[in-house]
Design an enzyme around this catalytic site. Structure first.
Site, PDB file in Angstrom:
ATOM      1  N   ALA A 193     -22.235 -17.131  -5.590  1.00 59.69           N
ATOM      2  CA  ALA A 193     -21.004 -16.925  -6.353  1.00 59.69           C
ATOM      3  C   ALA A 193     -20.874 -15.478  -6.828  1.00 59.69           C
ATOM      4  O   ALA A 193     -21.870 -14.791  -7.072  1.00 59.69           O
ATOM      5  CB  ALA A 193     -20.982 -17.874  -7.556  1.00 59.69           C
ATOM      6  N   ASP A 194     -19.608 -15.040  -6.959  1.00 62.47           N
ATOM      7  CA  ASP A 194     -19.269 -13.713  -7.486  1.00 62.47           C
ATOM      8  C   ASP A 194     -19.887 -12.581  -6.672  1.00 62.47           C
ATOM      9  O   ASP A 194     -20.155 -11.497  -7.198  1.00 62.47           O
ATOM     10  CB  ASP A 194     -19.687 -13.594  -8.956  1.00 62.47           C
ATOM     11  CG  ASP A 194     -19.009 -14.628  -9.841  1.00 62.47           C
ATOM     12  OD1 ASP A 194     -17.806 -14.877  -9.628  1.00 62.47           O
ATOM     13  OD2 ASP A 194     -19.683 -15.198 -10.718  1.00 62.47           O
ATOM     14  N   ARG A 195     -20.114 -12.835  -5.407  1.00 58.78           N
ATOM     15  CA  ARG A 195     -20.681 -11.841  -4.489  1.00 58.78           C
ATOM     16  C   ARG A 195     -22.089 -11.390  -4.902  1.00 58.78           C
ATOM     17  O   ARG A 195     -22.564 -10.339  -4.468  1.00 58.78           O
ATOM     18  CB  ARG A 195     -19.773 -10.608  -4.365  1.00 58.78           C
ATOM     19  CG  ARG A 195     -18.394 -10.886  -3.751  1.00 58.78           C
ATOM     20  CD  ARG A 195     -18.495 -11.702  -2.475  1.00 58.78           C
ATOM     21  NE  ARG A 195     -17.288 -11.709  -1.680  1.00 58.78           N
ATOM     22  CZ  ARG A 195     -16.420 -12.722  -1.624  1.00 58.78           C
ATOM     23  NH1 ARG A 195     -16.611 -13.782  -2.385  1.00 58.78           N
ATOM     24  NH2 ARG A 195     -15.375 -12.664  -0.843  1.00 58.78           N
ATOM     25  N   MET A 196     -22.759 -12.192  -5.708  1.00 61.26           N
ATOM     26  CA  MET A 196     -24.148 -11.915  -6.088  1.00 61.26           C
ATOM     27  C   MET A 196     -25.065 -12.642  -5.103  1.00 61.26           C
ATOM     28  O   MET A 196     -25.820 -13.552  -5.460  1.00 61.26           O
ATOM     29  CB  MET A 196     -24.397 -12.351  -7.536  1.00 61.26           C
ATOM     30  CG  MET A 196     -23.626 -11.566  -8.561  1.00 61.26           C
ATOM     31  SD  MET A 196     -24.170  -9.838  -8.636  1.00 61.26           S
ATOM     32  CE  MET A 196     -25.760 -10.060  -9.452  1.00 61.26           C
ATOM     33  N   HIS A 197     -24.983 -12.218  -3.854  1.00 62.70           N
ATOM     34  CA  HIS A 197     -25.681 -12.906  -2.778  1.00 62.70           C
ATOM     35  C   HIS A 197     -27.198 -12.699  -2.846  1.00 62.70           C
ATOM     36  O   HIS A 197     -27.684 -11.724  -3.426  1.00 62.70           O
ATOM     37  CB  HIS A 197     -25.167 -12.404  -1.431  1.00 62.70           C
ATOM     38  CG  HIS A 197     -23.679 -12.367  -1.321  1.00 62.70           C
ATOM     39  ND1 HIS A 197     -22.893 -13.477  -1.545  1.00 62.70           N
ATOM     40  CD2 HIS A 197     -22.825 -11.341  -1.027  1.00 62.70           C
ATOM     41  CE1 HIS A 197     -21.615 -13.157  -1.371  1.00 62.70           C
ATOM     42  NE2 HIS A 197     -21.555 -11.867  -1.066  1.00 62.70           N
TER      43      HIS A 197
END
Length: 221
Positions: A193-197
């Site tokens: 989520a939220d590009r916090m890969h």
């Protein structure tokens, strides 16, 4: 030009967390785990990979090919040794392969040296191919070269079909075979989520892939 704005095609990521403690010590063992999960998830052709090479001019070039086997030594795929990618690999025997498993929010990148497979490996795989694909390998003997039209290809296929009509086993073309990408670096990407890969990179510090020491580190997304 009227078209859909690609910047607006946003998809949320909500993948399962990828933790360092869950990863295998060898990248190809971890690849096997993820490949198996991609296959059982129902993704169409999970063995499709984008292979990038460097041409003699120094320009990069990528295309999609199908993975036909793997083990601790690397990834195997087959093609014509007269193809454009074969010429690139002759100039620079290195490649990078990307498995874009978007439906399960995962991606794997395997980069390393490339070597030709043996005649025995090539013969074994060619014998397993459908007869039509075997004929196609002969018909497209000048892969990547310009062709006048579809009719020319069809005529070539028809000639080869007639040539091998009474032959039970079609021999492998001498210009057709496979490659092995020997991994020197492997990255596993899990969408979050939220590009916090989650991203983890395996890299080889010394020696050959068969006897070198693999290291593992987390990368910033």
């Amino acid at each position: 030009m009227n078209h859909c704005d690609p910047a607006g095609l946003r998809e949320p990521y909500d993948g399962t967390p990828l933790c360092r403690t869950e990863l295998s010590p060898h990248p190809m063992e971890q690849f096997h785990t993820w490949f198996t999960q991609a296959h059982t998830s129902g993704i169409p052709e999970p063995n499709a990979m984008v292979v990038a090479t460097v041409e003699a001019s120094g320009a990069p070039r990528a295309r999609t090919v199908l993975l036909k086997g793997y083990d601790a030594s690397g990834l195997r795929f087959f093609t014509s040794y007269r193809s454009r990618k074969a010429r690139a690999l002759a100039a620079y025997p290195t490649a990078s392969a990307v498995f874009p498993w978007h439906p399960i929010q995962r991606q794997v990148i395997v980069s390393g040296r490339v070597e030709n497979l043996t005649d025995e490996e090539n013969d074994t795989y060619f014998a397993q191919r459908p007869r039509g694909s075997q004929i196609g390998a002969w018909a497209s003997e000048h892969q990547s070269s310009p062709v006048a039209d579809r009719a020319e290809l069809e005529r070539s296929y028809a000639r080869r079909s007639e040539q091998w009509a009474d032959t039970a086993e079609i021999p492998r073309p001498p210009y057709w075979g496979g490659y092995r990408i020997q991994p020197l670096e492997v990255e596993f990407w899990q969408g979050r989520a939220d590009r916090m890969h989650d991203r983890f990179r395996y890299w080889l510090s010394e020696g050959e892939p068969a006897d070198g020491v693999w290291h593992l580190e987390r990368l910033s997304p």
